[in-house]
Motif scaffolding. Structure first.
Motif, short mmCIF file in Angstrom:
data_model
loop_
_atom_site.label_atom_id
_atom_site.label_comp_id
_atom_site.label_asym_id
_atom_site.label_seq_id
_atom_site.Cartn_x
_atom_site.Cartn_y
_atom_site.Cartn_z
N GLY A 15 115.28 -66.35 78.73
CA GLY A 15 115.42 -67.80 78.82
C GLY A 15 114.05 -68.44 78.93
O GLY A 15 113.19 -68.21 78.09
N ASN A 16 113.86 -69.24 79.95
CA ASN A 16 112.59 -69.92 80.16
C ASN A 16 111.72 -69.17 81.18
O ASN A 16 110.75 -69.71 81.71
N LEU A 17 112.07 -67.92 81.47
CA LEU A 17 111.29 -67.08 82.38
C LEU A 17 110.44 -66.11 81.58
O LEU A 17 110.90 -65.56 80.58
N SER A 18 109.24 -65.88 82.04
CA SER A 18 108.40 -64.85 81.47
C SER A 18 108.15 -63.81 82.55
O SER A 18 107.87 -64.16 83.69
N THR A 19 108.28 -62.55 82.20
CA THR A 19 107.94 -61.48 83.12
C THR A 19 106.68 -60.79 82.60
O THR A 19 106.58 -60.50 81.41
N ILE A 20 105.74 -60.61 83.50
CA ILE A 20 104.48 -59.97 83.12
C ILE A 20 104.19 -58.86 84.12
O ILE A 20 104.06 -59.10 85.31
N SER A 21 104.10 -57.65 83.60
CA SER A 21 103.75 -56.50 84.43
C SER A 21 102.28 -56.19 84.26
O SER A 21 101.75 -56.25 83.15
N VAL A 22 101.62 -55.88 85.35
CA VAL A 22 100.22 -55.48 85.35
C VAL A 22 100.17 -54.05 85.90
O VAL A 22 100.63 -53.80 87.01
N ILE A 23 99.64 -53.14 85.07
CA ILE A 23 99.64 -51.72 85.42
C ILE A 23 98.20 -51.21 85.44
O ILE A 23 97.48 -51.36 84.45
N VAL A 24 97.79 -50.63 86.56
CA VAL A 24 96.41 -50.14 86.67
C VAL A 24 96.23 -48.88 85.83
O VAL A 24 97.17 -48.10 85.65
N TYR A 25 95.03 -48.72 85.28
CA TYR A 25 94.70 -47.50 84.55
C TYR A 25 94.53 -46.32 85.51
O TYR A 25 94.94 -45.21 85.23
N ASP A 26 93.91 -46.60 86.66
CA ASP A 26 93.61 -45.58 87.66
C ASP A 26 94.37 -45.93 88.94
O ASP A 26 94.20 -47.01 89.49
N GLU A 27 95.21 -45.02 89.39
CA GLU A 27 96.04 -45.26 90.56
C GLU A 27 95.24 -45.71 91.79
O GLU A 27 95.75 -46.44 92.64
N SER A 28 93.99 -45.31 91.87
CA SER A 28 93.17 -45.69 93.03
C SER A 28 92.86 -47.19 93.05
O SER A 28 92.44 -47.71 94.08
N ASP A 29 93.09 -47.91 91.96
CA ASP A 29 92.85 -49.35 91.91
C ASP A 29 94.07 -50.18 92.31
O ASP A 29 94.00 -51.40 92.41
N TYR A 30 95.20 -49.53 92.54
CA TYR A 30 96.44 -50.25 92.83
C TYR A 30 96.33 -51.12 94.09
O TYR A 30 96.70 -52.29 94.07
N ASP A 31 95.83 -50.55 95.19
CA ASP A 31 95.72 -51.34 96.42
C ASP A 31 94.79 -52.54 96.24
O ASP A 31 95.01 -53.60 96.82
N TYR A 32 93.77 -52.37 95.42
CA TYR A 32 92.83 -53.47 95.17
C TYR A 32 93.52 -54.62 94.44
O TYR A 32 93.41 -55.77 94.85
N ILE A 33 94.25 -54.33 93.37
CA ILE A 33 94.90 -55.45 92.67
C ILE A 33 96.05 -56.02 93.49
O ILE A 33 96.34 -57.20 93.40
N LYS A 34 96.68 -55.17 94.30
CA LYS A 34 97.74 -55.67 95.18
C LYS A 34 97.20 -56.72 96.15
O LYS A 34 97.86 -57.71 96.44
N GLN A 35 95.97 -56.49 96.60
CA GLN A 35 95.33 -57.44 97.52
C GLN A 35 94.85 -58.69 96.79
O GLN A 35 95.01 -59.81 97.28
N LYS A 36 94.27 -58.53 95.62
CA LYS A 36 93.62 -59.65 94.92
C LYS A 36 94.55 -60.46 94.03
O LYS A 36 94.36 -61.66 93.87
N LEU A 37 95.54 -59.82 93.42
CA LEU A 37 96.38 -60.50 92.44
C LEU A 37 97.66 -61.00 93.11
O LEU A 37 98.74 -60.42 92.97
N THR A 38 97.54 -62.09 93.82
CA THR A 38 98.67 -62.67 94.54
C THR A 38 99.46 -63.61 93.63
O THR A 38 98.98 -64.01 92.56
N ALA A 39 100.63 -63.98 94.08
CA ALA A 39 101.44 -64.94 93.33
C ALA A 39 100.70 -66.28 93.22
O ALA A 39 100.79 -66.95 92.19
N ASP A 40 99.96 -66.66 94.26
CA ASP A 40 99.20 -67.92 94.22
C ASP A 40 98.10 -67.89 93.17
O ASP A 40 97.85 -68.88 92.48
N VAL A 41 97.41 -66.75 93.06
CA VAL A 41 96.36 -66.61 92.05
C VAL A 41 96.95 -66.73 90.65
O VAL A 41 96.42 -67.44 89.79
N VAL A 42 98.07 -66.07 90.43
CA VAL A 42 98.74 -66.13 89.13
C VAL A 42 99.23 -67.54 88.86
O VAL A 42 99.08 -68.08 87.75
N MET A 43 99.80 -68.19 89.86
CA MET A 43 100.27 -69.56 89.70
C MET A 43 99.14 -70.49 89.29
O MET A 43 99.32 -71.35 88.41
#
Length: 99
Positions: A15-43
């Motif tokens: 419909g009028n929703l877009s879903t966007i998945s962001v997948i890290v190349y290296d598992e060790s970067d997951y906690d970093y993007i989890k901290q930095k890539l918030t819903a507010d930043v994306v908004m």
């Protein structure tokens, strides 16, 4: 650093929703993007194209974050006059975020 330096992305639509998945190349970067890539930043990145709200879901087993963006597709695929009615190019906008 840009998000595309450490992750890739996939998009979908409903419909009028877009879903966007962001997948890290290296598992060790997951906690970093989890901290930095918030819903507010994306908004803040997507509000210019009409996005009214963002929900974030964490998928640790895949090293991924999934975002649901409301009102980003010009009314939906069958109503939108946009060249990219499915919003596939929105992953490029996501990956351009500075983290």
């Amino acid at each position: 650093m840009k998000l595309f330096d450490i992750a890739h992305s996939r998009t979908g639509d409903k419909g009028n929703l877009s879903t966007i998945s962001v997948i890290v190349y290296d598992e060790s970067d997951y906690d970093y993007i989890k901290q930095k890539l918030t819903a507010d930043v994306v908004m803040s990145k997507f509000s210019a194209i009409g996005c009214t709200s963002v929900e974030r879901y964490e998928i640790p087993s895949l090293g991924a974050l999934n975002f649901v963006l409301h009102n980003t597709l010009g009314g939906g695929v069958t109503r939108s006059l946009a060249l990219d009615a499915h919003g596939k190019s929105l992953s490029g906008l996501m990956l351009d975020i500075d983290i």
